[in-house]
Scaffold this active site. Structure first.
Site, PDB file in Angstrom:
ATOM      1  N   SER A  97       1.471  -1.348  -0.037  1.00  0.00           N
ATOM      2  CA  SER A  97      -0.140  -0.121  -0.028  1.00  0.00           C
ATOM      3  C   SER A  97       0.667   0.923  -0.257  1.00  0.00           C
ATOM      4  O   SER A  97       1.585   1.006   1.052  1.00  0.00           O
ATOM      5  CB  SER A  97      -0.897   0.607   0.780  1.00  0.00           C
ATOM      6  OG  SER A  97      -2.084  -1.192   1.426  1.00  0.00           O
ATOM      7  N   GLY A 124      -0.295   4.257   0.350  1.00  0.00           N
ATOM      8  CA  GLY A 124      -1.258   6.333   0.202  1.00  0.00           C
ATOM      9  C   GLY A 124      -1.459   6.238  -1.553  1.00  0.00           C
ATOM     10  O   GLY A 124      -2.455   5.850  -2.049  1.00  0.00           O
ATOM     11  N   ALA A 125      -1.376   7.857  -1.335  1.00  0.00           N
ATOM     12  CA  ALA A 125      -1.800   8.394  -3.095  1.00  0.00           C
ATOM     13  C   ALA A 125      -1.154   8.021  -4.059  1.00  0.00           C
ATOM     14  O   ALA A 125      -1.615   8.072  -5.271  1.00  0.00           O
ATOM     15  CB  ALA A 125      -1.035   9.889  -2.978  1.00  0.00           C
ATOM     16  N   GLY A 151      -1.127   4.729  -4.886  1.00  0.00           N
ATOM     17  CA  GLY A 151      -1.881   3.675  -5.272  1.00  0.00           C
ATOM     18  C   GLY A 151      -1.089   2.216  -4.347  1.00  0.00           C
ATOM     19  O   GLY A 151      -0.846   2.217  -3.587  1.00  0.00           O
ATOM     20  N   GLY A 183      -6.584   0.270   4.380  1.00  0.00           N
ATOM     21  CA  GLY A 183      -5.544  -1.285   4.272  1.00  0.00           C
ATOM     22  C   GLY A 183      -6.058  -1.838   4.677  1.00  0.00           C
ATOM     23  O   GLY A 183      -6.256  -2.783   3.864  1.00  0.00           O
ATOM     24  N   ASP A 184      -6.993  -2.032   5.246  1.00  0.00           N
ATOM     25  CA  ASP A 184      -7.720  -3.474   6.178  1.00  0.00           C
ATOM     26  C   ASP A 184      -8.630  -3.627   5.116  1.00  0.00           C
ATOM     27  O   ASP A 184      -9.080  -5.165   4.731  1.00  0.00           O
ATOM     28  CB  ASP A 184      -8.629  -3.265   6.838  1.00  0.00           C
ATOM     29  CG  ASP A 184      -7.633  -2.714   7.843  1.00  0.00           C
ATOM     30  OD1 ASP A 184      -6.309  -3.297   8.347  1.00  0.00           O
ATOM     31  OD2 ASP A 184      -7.589  -2.154   8.969  1.00  0.00           O
TER      32      ASP A 184
END
Length: 315
Positions: A220, A222-223, A225, A251-252
């Site tokens: 993951s 963040g912005a 992708g 994220g989950d």
């Protein structure tokens, strides 16, 4: 059926405020309360997608009883392990510009008997699970090798393992060959012991985790992708997000989306990205329903721009 394991669950209280000023009385404009912990959030998102799930977690005290009641109200089956210590309560404060302040309590310390009971409860339900998602930090009293024990036992029962943790617990579990690990950029940098500044750096770090045992890595970013690296190739998934309200549980939700879509390949990545993008546009730790998803806003490509600088480099 997707079984989730949350060794350190919580009751999550989320507040939306006009601004957070230290030392001042701040009046919230919105609030919500949810059962929390990374694995619990995965179960909530899986249930919202209409897929059967079972949450295994230690619960104690009045807070634990409230977590169990909230999960039951959401139609989520729970296999609780009663512990002496009280389940923790966490607080998050969201500002209009997307800034999120989180206060996470440490949680109770588990005794050796409680640790063994939790491991045995996971084992008792492993044979019925298609996937087992082991998520979050380990509470006091559980050794870093605890997740490694879960991976070993669950593989023996025929279940696939998704692991979302960090630090020594992640590294100890890699030799057991978890089917997918889901670090964020900071956790990935910590695992390989060096900073990550570009997508190429992320890919090299993901390859290193695969060399240590992970069958696939879902990172993951963040912005920027999410990057999936598995036996079929390397894929970058992105989605347009117009407004970020809260990233708690995003994220989950992504991991849930990945698993309900089969847990492998670009189609599962697209589902992960859609779920994560939907989650950040919801308040607190609310999990998206199918109506919240915007699959048309998601792009997935195997042409990864390795020299692209990360929006938030990981030290």
């Amino acid at each position: 059926m997707i079984l989730t394991v949350t060794p350190n669950p919580s009751l999550d209280r989320a507040y939306e405020v006009p601004a957070l000023t230290r030392g001042e009385v701040v009046r919230a404009t919105g609030e919500r309360m949810d059962p929390g912990g990374k694995g619990v959030n995965v179960s909530r998102a899986v249930a919202a997608a209409g897929v059967r799930t079972l949450a295994v977690l230690p619960l104690g005290g009045a807070t634990g009883a409230l977590v169990a009641r909230l999960l039951d109200e959401q139609g989520i089956d729970v296999a609780p392990v009663q512990v002496t210590g009280a389940t923790r309560a966490n607080i998050s404060v969201a500002e209009p510009d997307g800034t999120l302040t989180k206060i996470n309590a440490p949680g109770p310390a588990l005794t050796p008997a409680e640790s063994a009971a939790l491991l045995d409860t996971v084992a008792a339900h492993s044979a019925a699970a298609d996937w087992i998602a082991c998520c979050g930090s380990l509470p006091r009293g559980l050794a870093p090798s605890w997740y490694a024990d879960v991976v070993r036992r669950s593989h023996a029962a025929g279940a696939r393992i998704a692991l979302d943790t960090c630090g020594p617990a992640l590294l100890a579990a890699l030799p057991g060959r978890p089917d997918v690990v889901k670090p964020n950029a900071t956790e990935l940098a910590e695992a390989v012991g060096r900073p990550l500044a570009t997508l190429g750096d992320v890919l090299k770090a993901a390859d290193e985790l695969r060399e240590r045992g992970a069958r696939a890595v879902l990172a993951s970013l963040g912005a920027d992708g999410q990057l999936l690296v598995d036996d079929t190739g390397t894929y970058l998934g992105r989605a347009r997000v117009d407004l970020v309200r809260s990233n708690v549980g995003a994220g989950d939700s992504s991991l849930a989306g990945f698993l309900v879509a089969g847990g492998a390949g670009p189609a599962a990545l697209a589902s992960a990205v859609a779920h994560g993008a939907a989650a950040v546009q919801l308040p607190g730790s609310a999990m998206p329903t199918p109506a919240d998803l915007a699959p048309g806003a998601v792009t997935v490509t195997d042409e990864v721009p390795l020299d692209l600088a990360l929006t938030e480099p990981a030290a």
